[in-house]
Every structure is written in C-alpha cells, then in structure tokens.
Design a protein around this motif. Structure first.
Motif, mmCIF file in Angstrom:
data_model
loop_
_atom_site.group_PDB
_atom_site.id
_atom_site.type_symbol
_atom_site.label_atom_id
_atom_site.label_comp_id
_atom_site.label_asym_id
_atom_site.label_seq_id
_atom_site.Cartn_x
_atom_site.Cartn_y
_atom_site.Cartn_z
ATOM 1 N N SER A 254 -44.726 56.073 26.139
ATOM 2 C CA SER A 254 -45.324 57.309 25.658
ATOM 3 C C SER A 254 -46.686 57.521 26.296
ATOM 4 C CB SER A 254 -45.463 57.246 24.140
ATOM 5 O OG SER A 254 -46.072 58.402 23.665
ATOM 6 N N ARG B 108 -48.258 61.627 18.424
ATOM 7 C CA ARG B 108 -47.081 60.763 18.237
ATOM 8 C C ARG B 108 -46.100 60.909 19.386
ATOM 9 N NH1 ARG B 108 -46.962 62.454 12.225
ATOM 10 N NH2 ARG B 108 -48.251 60.827 11.308
ATOM 11 N N SER C 275 -48.952 54.556 22.408
ATOM 12 C CA SER C 275 -48.638 54.116 21.042
ATOM 13 C C SER C 275 -49.789 53.385 20.366
ATOM 14 C CB SER C 275 -47.390 53.240 21.053
ATOM 15 O OG SER C 275 -47.601 52.119 21.902
ATOM 16 N N HIS C 276 -50.768 52.861 21.113
ATOM 17 C CA HIS C 276 -51.871 52.132 20.489
ATOM 18 C C HIS C 276 -52.926 53.054 19.883
ATOM 19 C CE1 HIS C 276 -53.795 52.924 24.418
ATOM 20 N NE2 HIS C 276 -54.935 52.799 23.765
ATOM 21 N N ARG D 243 -54.612 55.413 17.326
ATOM 22 C CA ARG D 243 -54.544 55.790 15.908
ATOM 23 C C ARG D 243 -55.417 57.010 15.690
ATOM 24 N NH1 ARG D 243 -55.764 51.896 11.473
ATOM 25 N NH2 ARG D 243 -57.780 52.750 11.943
#
Length: 182
Positions: free
Chosen positions: A8, A161, A166-167, A169
């Motif tokens: 991603s 998303r 993916s890391h 936040r």
C-alpha cells in the motif's frame, strides 16, 4: 479502473484518469484569481504576438502553456496532501519513510483544523519546515492549518487506509489527550 499494488502506497495508483491522493486546499482568494486570469491573458497576448511576429499558430502556445499555469496555481493552493511520494505540508514534502503518524487537532476557535505529522526518531526536519509545534494545539513536528470547512477526517481515513503505507496511524489530539481516529 484501480490497479492494485503489492504494498500500500508503494507506487502511484491511477484511477479514473487521475493519481490517487488526499488533498486539502486553501480557499481561492481574489488575489489568486486575479493572478490566474492575468497569467491566462498574458499567455493569450503572447500567443497573438507570436502569431503576428513569427506567423505561427498562437493556439499552440495557449494549449502548451495553460496546463502549466493551472498546475502552478493548484500547487500554490494546496495546504496538505498525501500521495505516493509522501505527505506535503504546504511546500514541504515529507517522505513516507520519515512519517510515523498523522495528528489532527481542531483548536477551540473552530475556524481551522491542524494537520500534522510526527516524524520517526532520528529523522531530520525537511528543508523549508519551520520549528516544531508552533501552535500549542498541535503536538506534531510538522503541521499546517487548513480551513475547517475543507477538511474531512472520514475521507482522510478512507484514503489513508487505501493508499498510505500500512505503518501510518492517524490520531486526533484534543485538550483531554490523543485517541486513534475512527
């Protein structure tokens, strides 16, 4: 049509003829609008002059110059953006490898939202970034203020998303503390 990538955010995803990204812009001020129209009129005048002086088609100049003019003004209006290259805060580009999380804060005035990025330990502030946390409501290293009416947290979450690494936040900061965005 969306093309899935192995990781991603690893490379640009093209969908419906445009690169996927999340973007928040500053309002288009009267000064910006006047400058844009001035640049367009200038290009048309240059095309007419070249058409007269060099006996060439002025439409070629117009067609060639307009995308660059419009892209320049769109870049000036961008307050915050993330895409395959990383996160952009005004004119400061922060690569994905340096970002650990996005922080969103809405000060009590309610007119603006603050979007920031916390950097990984050891990462230097990017060139052009101001000193950390100029605004007391924003605990992140790099941040920008955007008009509250133009910011949509749910859209930012959805795009992050889908397209961010993916890391990454996203947290919401308020006077009572921080919580994961949902």
């Amino acid at each position: 049509m969306s093309h899935a990538s192995g990781a991603s955010g690893a490379r640009p995803t093209r969908r419906a003829g445009r690169w996927e990204r999340y973007r928040v812009t500053h309002p288009f001020s009267a000064r910006d609008q006047a400058a844009l129209w001035g640049a367009i009129v200038g290009v048309v005048a240059l095309a007419a002059l070249l058409g007269w002086a060099l006996d060439m088609k002025g439409g070629v100049v117009i067609v060639a110059a307009l995308p660059f003019i419009i892209a320049s003004f769109e870049n000036r209006r961008t307050a915050f953006q993330f895409d395959a290259a990383g996160a952009r805060f005004g004119t400061v580009l922060v690569p994905w490898a340096d970002v650990t999380e996005f922080v969103v804060a809405t000060p009590a005035d309610g007119q603006r939202a603050l979007i920031g990025a916390r950097l990984r330990p050891g990462a230097a502030l990017p060139a052009g970034a101001a000193a950390p946390a100029q605004d007391p409501a924003m605990p992140a290293h790099v941040h920008v203020a955007v008009p509250r009416a133009k910011f949509d947290l749910s859209k930012m979450l959805h795009k992050a998303r889908k397209y961010a690494p993916s890391h990454i936040r996203i947290v919401v900061a308020d006077p009572s503390g921080e919580r994961p965005a949902s």
